[in-house]
Write a protein that holds these residues in place. Structure first.
Motif, PDB file in Angstrom:
ATOM      1  N   ALA A  99      31.342 -16.633   3.644  1.00  0.00           N
ATOM      2  CA  ALA A  99      30.999 -17.399   4.706  1.00  0.00           C
ATOM      3  C   ALA A  99      29.905 -18.282   4.468  1.00  0.00           C
ATOM      4  CB  ALA A  99      30.921 -16.504   5.979  1.00  0.00           C
ATOM      5  N   GLU A 100      30.144 -19.614   5.031  1.00  0.00           N
ATOM      6  CA  GLU A 100      28.864 -20.454   4.506  1.00  0.00           C
ATOM      7  C   GLU A 100      28.160 -20.856   5.876  1.00  0.00           C
ATOM      8  OE1 GLU A 100      31.680 -22.331   1.344  1.00  0.00           O
ATOM      9  OE2 GLU A 100      31.321 -23.647   2.925  1.00  0.00           O
ATOM     10  N   GLY A 101      26.931 -21.254   5.939  1.00  0.00           N
ATOM     11  CA  GLY A 101      26.095 -21.284   7.064  1.00  0.00           C
ATOM     12  C   GLY A 101      25.529 -22.688   6.947  1.00  0.00           C
ATOM     13  N   TRP A 102      24.294 -22.797   7.320  1.00  0.00           N
ATOM     14  CA  TRP A 102      23.708 -24.105   7.200  1.00  0.00           C
ATOM     15  C   TRP A 102      22.417 -24.251   6.234  1.00  0.00           C
ATOM     16  CZ3 TRP A 102      22.747 -26.234  12.919  1.00  0.00           C
ATOM     17  CH2 TRP A 102      24.062 -26.656  13.431  1.00  0.00           C
ATOM     18  N   GLY A 103      22.855 -23.369   5.118  1.00  0.00           N
ATOM     19  CA  GLY A 103      21.717 -23.971   4.157  1.00  0.00           C
ATOM     20  C   GLY A 103      20.994 -22.672   3.760  1.00  0.00           C
ATOM     21  N   CYS A 104      21.063 -21.592   4.367  1.00  0.00           N
ATOM     22  CA  CYS A 104      20.416 -20.260   4.297  1.00  0.00           C
ATOM     23  C   CYS A 104      20.867 -19.224   3.118  1.00  0.00           C
ATOM     24  CB  CYS A 104      19.945 -19.517   5.670  1.00  0.00           C
ATOM     25  SG  CYS A 104      19.175 -20.490   6.784  1.00  0.00           S
ATOM     26  N   PRO A 105      19.999 -18.676   2.225  1.00  0.00           N
ATOM     27  CA  PRO A 105      20.670 -17.690   1.498  1.00  0.00           C
ATOM     28  C   PRO A 105      20.781 -16.432   2.346  1.00  0.00           C
ATOM     29  CG  PRO A 105      18.438 -17.852   1.130  1.00  0.00           C
ATOM     30  CD  PRO A 105      18.640 -18.906   1.886  1.00  0.00           C
ATOM     31  N   THR A 106      21.990 -15.959   2.595  1.00  0.00           N
ATOM     32  CA  THR A 106      22.485 -15.034   3.747  1.00  0.00           C
ATOM     33  C   THR A 106      23.186 -13.875   2.756  1.00  0.00           C
ATOM     34  OG1 THR A 106      24.478 -15.876   4.127  1.00  0.00           O
ATOM     35  CG2 THR A 106      22.762 -16.216   5.520  1.00  0.00           C
ATOM     36  N   ILE A 107      22.778 -12.537   3.142  1.00  0.00           N
ATOM     37  CA  ILE A 107      23.311 -11.225   2.447  1.00  0.00           C
ATOM     38  C   ILE A 107      23.793 -10.441   3.487  1.00  0.00           C
ATOM     39  CG2 ILE A 107      22.002 -11.638   0.397  1.00  0.00           C
ATOM     40  CD1 ILE A 107      20.099  -9.223   1.824  1.00  0.00           C
ATOM     41  N   SER A 108      24.484  -9.369   3.175  1.00  0.00           N
ATOM     42  CA  SER A 108      25.051  -8.531   4.178  1.00  0.00           C
ATOM     43  C   SER A 108      23.802  -7.811   4.844  1.00  0.00           C
ATOM     44  CB  SER A 108      26.034  -7.287   3.435  1.00  0.00           C
ATOM     45  OG  SER A 108      25.212  -6.318   2.805  1.00  0.00           O
ATOM     46  N   ASN A 109      24.293  -7.106   6.212  1.00  0.00           N
ATOM     47  CA  ASN A 109      23.566  -6.325   7.075  1.00  0.00           C
ATOM     48  C   ASN A 109      22.759  -5.042   6.084  1.00  0.00           C
ATOM     49  OD1 ASN A 109      23.627  -8.117   8.891  1.00  0.00           O
ATOM     50  ND2 ASN A 109      24.969  -7.035   9.994  1.00  0.00           N
ATOM     51  N   ASN A 110      23.821  -4.538   5.664  1.00  0.00           N
ATOM     52  CA  ASN A 110      23.402  -3.222   4.813  1.00  0.00           C
ATOM     53  C   ASN A 110      22.263  -3.487   3.737  1.00  0.00           C
ATOM     54  OD1 ASN A 110      24.645  -1.370   6.464  1.00  0.00           O
ATOM     55  ND2 ASN A 110      26.612  -1.298   5.593  1.00  0.00           N
ATOM     56  N   ASN A 111      22.714  -4.534   2.825  1.00  0.00           N
ATOM     57  CA  ASN A 111      21.920  -5.065   1.671  1.00  0.00           C
ATOM     58  C   ASN A 111      20.563  -5.377   2.372  1.00  0.00           C
ATOM     59  OD1 ASN A 111      23.448  -4.200  -0.383  1.00  0.00           O
ATOM     60  ND2 ASN A 111      24.754  -6.228  -0.237  1.00  0.00           N
ATOM     61  N   MET A 112      20.416  -5.984   3.327  1.00  0.00           N
ATOM     62  CA  MET A 112      19.189  -6.507   3.780  1.00  0.00           C
ATOM     63  C   MET A 112      18.398  -5.081   4.237  1.00  0.00           C
ATOM     64  SD  MET A 112      16.809  -8.528   4.458  1.00  0.00           S
ATOM     65  CE  MET A 112      17.358 -10.310   4.632  1.00  0.00           C
ATOM     66  N   LYS A 113      18.924  -4.220   4.912  1.00  0.00           N
ATOM     67  CA  LYS A 113      18.273  -3.046   5.022  1.00  0.00           C
ATOM     68  C   LYS A 113      17.403  -2.363   3.927  1.00  0.00           C
ATOM     69  CE  LYS A 113      21.105  -1.744   9.198  1.00  0.00           C
ATOM     70  NZ  LYS A 113      22.307  -1.001   9.589  1.00  0.00           N
ATOM     71  N   ILE A 114      18.250  -2.597   2.592  1.00  0.00           N
ATOM     72  CA  ILE A 114      17.377  -2.043   1.609  1.00  0.00           C
ATOM     73  C   ILE A 114      16.383  -3.125   1.017  1.00  0.00           C
ATOM     74  CG2 ILE A 114      17.893  -1.576  -1.116  1.00  0.00           C
ATOM     75  CD1 ILE A 114      20.893  -1.138  -0.220  1.00  0.00           C
ATOM     76  N   ILE A 115      16.618  -4.391   1.025  1.00  0.00           N
ATOM     77  CA  ILE A 115      15.690  -5.596   0.534  1.00  0.00           C
ATOM     78  C   ILE A 115      14.490  -5.518   1.367  1.00  0.00           C
ATOM     79  CG2 ILE A 115      15.298  -7.861  -0.125  1.00  0.00           C
ATOM     80  CD1 ILE A 115      17.123  -6.399  -2.124  1.00  0.00           C
ATOM     81  N   ASP A 116      14.814  -5.419   2.796  1.00  0.00           N
ATOM     82  CA  ASP A 116      13.719  -5.661   3.797  1.00  0.00           C
ATOM     83  C   ASP A 116      12.462  -4.700   3.649  1.00  0.00           C
ATOM     84  OD1 ASP A 116      12.450  -6.337   6.046  1.00  0.00           O
ATOM     85  OD2 ASP A 116      13.421  -5.135   7.176  1.00  0.00           O
ATOM     86  N   PRO A 117      12.707  -3.321   3.444  1.00  0.00           N
ATOM     87  CA  PRO A 117      11.306  -2.571   3.103  1.00  0.00           C
ATOM     88  C   PRO A 117      10.441  -2.713   1.968  1.00  0.00           C
ATOM     89  CG  PRO A 117      13.412  -1.336   3.712  1.00  0.00           C
ATOM     90  CD  PRO A 117      13.854  -2.651   3.528  1.00  0.00           C
ATOM     91  N   MET A 118      11.234  -3.336   0.695  1.00  0.00           N
ATOM     92  CA  MET A 118      10.703  -3.753  -0.588  1.00  0.00           C
ATOM     93  C   MET A 118       9.852  -4.863  -0.240  1.00  0.00           C
ATOM     94  SD  MET A 118      13.880  -3.093  -3.192  1.00  0.00           S
ATOM     95  CE  MET A 118      12.901  -3.842  -4.587  1.00  0.00           C
ATOM     96  N   LEU A 119      10.266  -5.891   0.541  1.00  0.00           N
ATOM     97  CA  LEU A 119       9.526  -7.130   0.913  1.00  0.00           C
ATOM     98  C   LEU A 119       8.263  -6.785   1.865  1.00  0.00           C
ATOM     99  CD1 LEU A 119      12.414  -9.504   1.312  1.00  0.00           C
ATOM    100  CD2 LEU A 119      11.172  -9.267  -0.553  1.00  0.00           C
ATOM    101  N   GLN A 120       8.443  -5.867   2.597  1.00  0.00           N
ATOM    102  CA  GLN A 120       7.281  -5.555   3.616  1.00  0.00           C
ATOM    103  C   GLN A 120       6.361  -4.817   2.742  1.00  0.00           C
ATOM    104  OE1 GLN A 120       8.170  -3.947   7.679  1.00  0.00           O
ATOM    105  NE2 GLN A 120      10.218  -3.755   6.765  1.00  0.00           N
ATOM    106  N   GLN A 121       6.584  -4.006   1.603  1.00  0.00           N
ATOM    107  CA  GLN A 121       5.706  -3.243   0.939  1.00  0.00           C
ATOM    108  C   GLN A 121       5.044  -4.073  -0.023  1.00  0.00           C
ATOM    109  OE1 GLN A 121       7.854   0.283  -0.560  1.00  0.00           O
ATOM    110  NE2 GLN A 121       8.630   0.833   1.687  1.00  0.00           N
ATOM    111  N   SER A 122       5.534  -5.123  -0.512  1.00  0.00           N
ATOM    112  CA  SER A 122       5.022  -5.877  -1.602  1.00  0.00           C
ATOM    113  C   SER A 122       3.542  -6.424  -1.260  1.00  0.00           C
ATOM    114  CB  SER A 122       5.929  -7.178  -1.866  1.00  0.00           C
ATOM    115  OG  SER A 122       5.430  -7.847  -3.093  1.00  0.00           O
ATOM    116  N   LYS A 123       2.608  -6.416  -1.890  1.00  0.00           N
ATOM    117  CA  LYS A 123       1.164  -6.965  -1.820  1.00  0.00           C
ATOM    118  C   LYS A 123       0.943  -8.205  -1.998  1.00  0.00           C
ATOM    119  CE  LYS A 123      -0.770  -2.129  -1.833  1.00  0.00           C
ATOM    120  NZ  LYS A 123      -1.707  -1.357  -2.742  1.00  0.00           N
TER     121      LYS A 123
END
Length: 209
Positions: free
Chosen positions: A176-200
């Motif tokens: 599904a296409e939105g208005w230009g944002c790179p979008t991923i699935s909810n479950n995949n974001m739950k994996i990526i999100d902690p990694m981004l939060q921990q990055s210094k």
């Protein structure tokens, strides 16, 4: 019984058509869907950039927009392991087409113009984490680092999840296409999100074709 046999034959025919189309896609590109050598070359360029600009040198996010949107084209690339440790679907902008459909699944357009509803190619610094009305209610501000994506903040182009993005490949359908944002699935974001939060250090996202 005849009706059942007819529908069974129809289902087999449709499935075979989809499989054949998938194989034609691979043949047309003369490469597997994940061209590891090309991905490694892009990752080497990304690592050089990260080293010179004091970005995270453990991993980056590479998004290959030359790949059909129903196939995995989002790669979490581990610089130390020299490979993509996660692959997933990712959406792009719909442009003049209705949003949430897949009209441009195999030939997306790109623009840096506000109101174009298209994704922008180029390198991004993944910035501040904030609340999102979409997906798991998490988004990351994207700072465009090239002339091709310099208006990302002005256009509110962010990295977020969306329930319309599937967990697995859905080819020949598109994401599904939105208005230009790179979008991923909810479950995949739950994996990526902690990694981004921990990055210094800032993490690089590179959208290319």
């Amino acid at each position: 019984m005849k009706k059942k046999a007819f529908f069974l034959t129809l289902i087999i025919a449709v499935s075979w058509f989809g499989y054949a189309k998938y194989n034609r896609y691979i043949a047309k590109n003369n490469k597997p869907i994940t061209d590891t050598k090309a991905l490694d070359r892009k990752a080497n360029e990304a690592l050089d950039f990260c080293t010179k600009n004091n970005f995270n040198k453990d991993y980056c996010i590479l998004i290959d927009m030359s790949v059909h949107s129903g196939l995995n084209r989002f790669f979490l690339y581990d610089f130390k392991k020299h490979k993509a440790t996660m692959t997933m679907l990712v959406g792009h902008g719909c442009g003049n087409h209705p949003w949430s459909f897949d009209w441009s699944k195999d030939n997306p357009g790109f623009s840096n113009v506000d109101g174009s509803h298209l994704s922008s190619l180029g390198k991004y610094k993944i910035g501040k984490r904030a609340w999102s009305d979409w997906g798991i209610n998490v988004k990351y501000v994207l700072h465009g680092l090239d002339t091709t994506n310099s208006n990302a903040e002005k256009r509110f182009i962010v990295f977020h999840s969306w329930e319309k993005v599937a967990e697995k490949e859905i080819y020949p359908d598109g994401t599904a296409e939105g208005w230009g944002c790179p979008t991923i699935s909810n479950n995949n974001m739950k994996i990526i999100d902690p990694m981004l939060q921990q990055s210094k250090k800032p993490v690089l996202m590179w959208i290319y074709k």
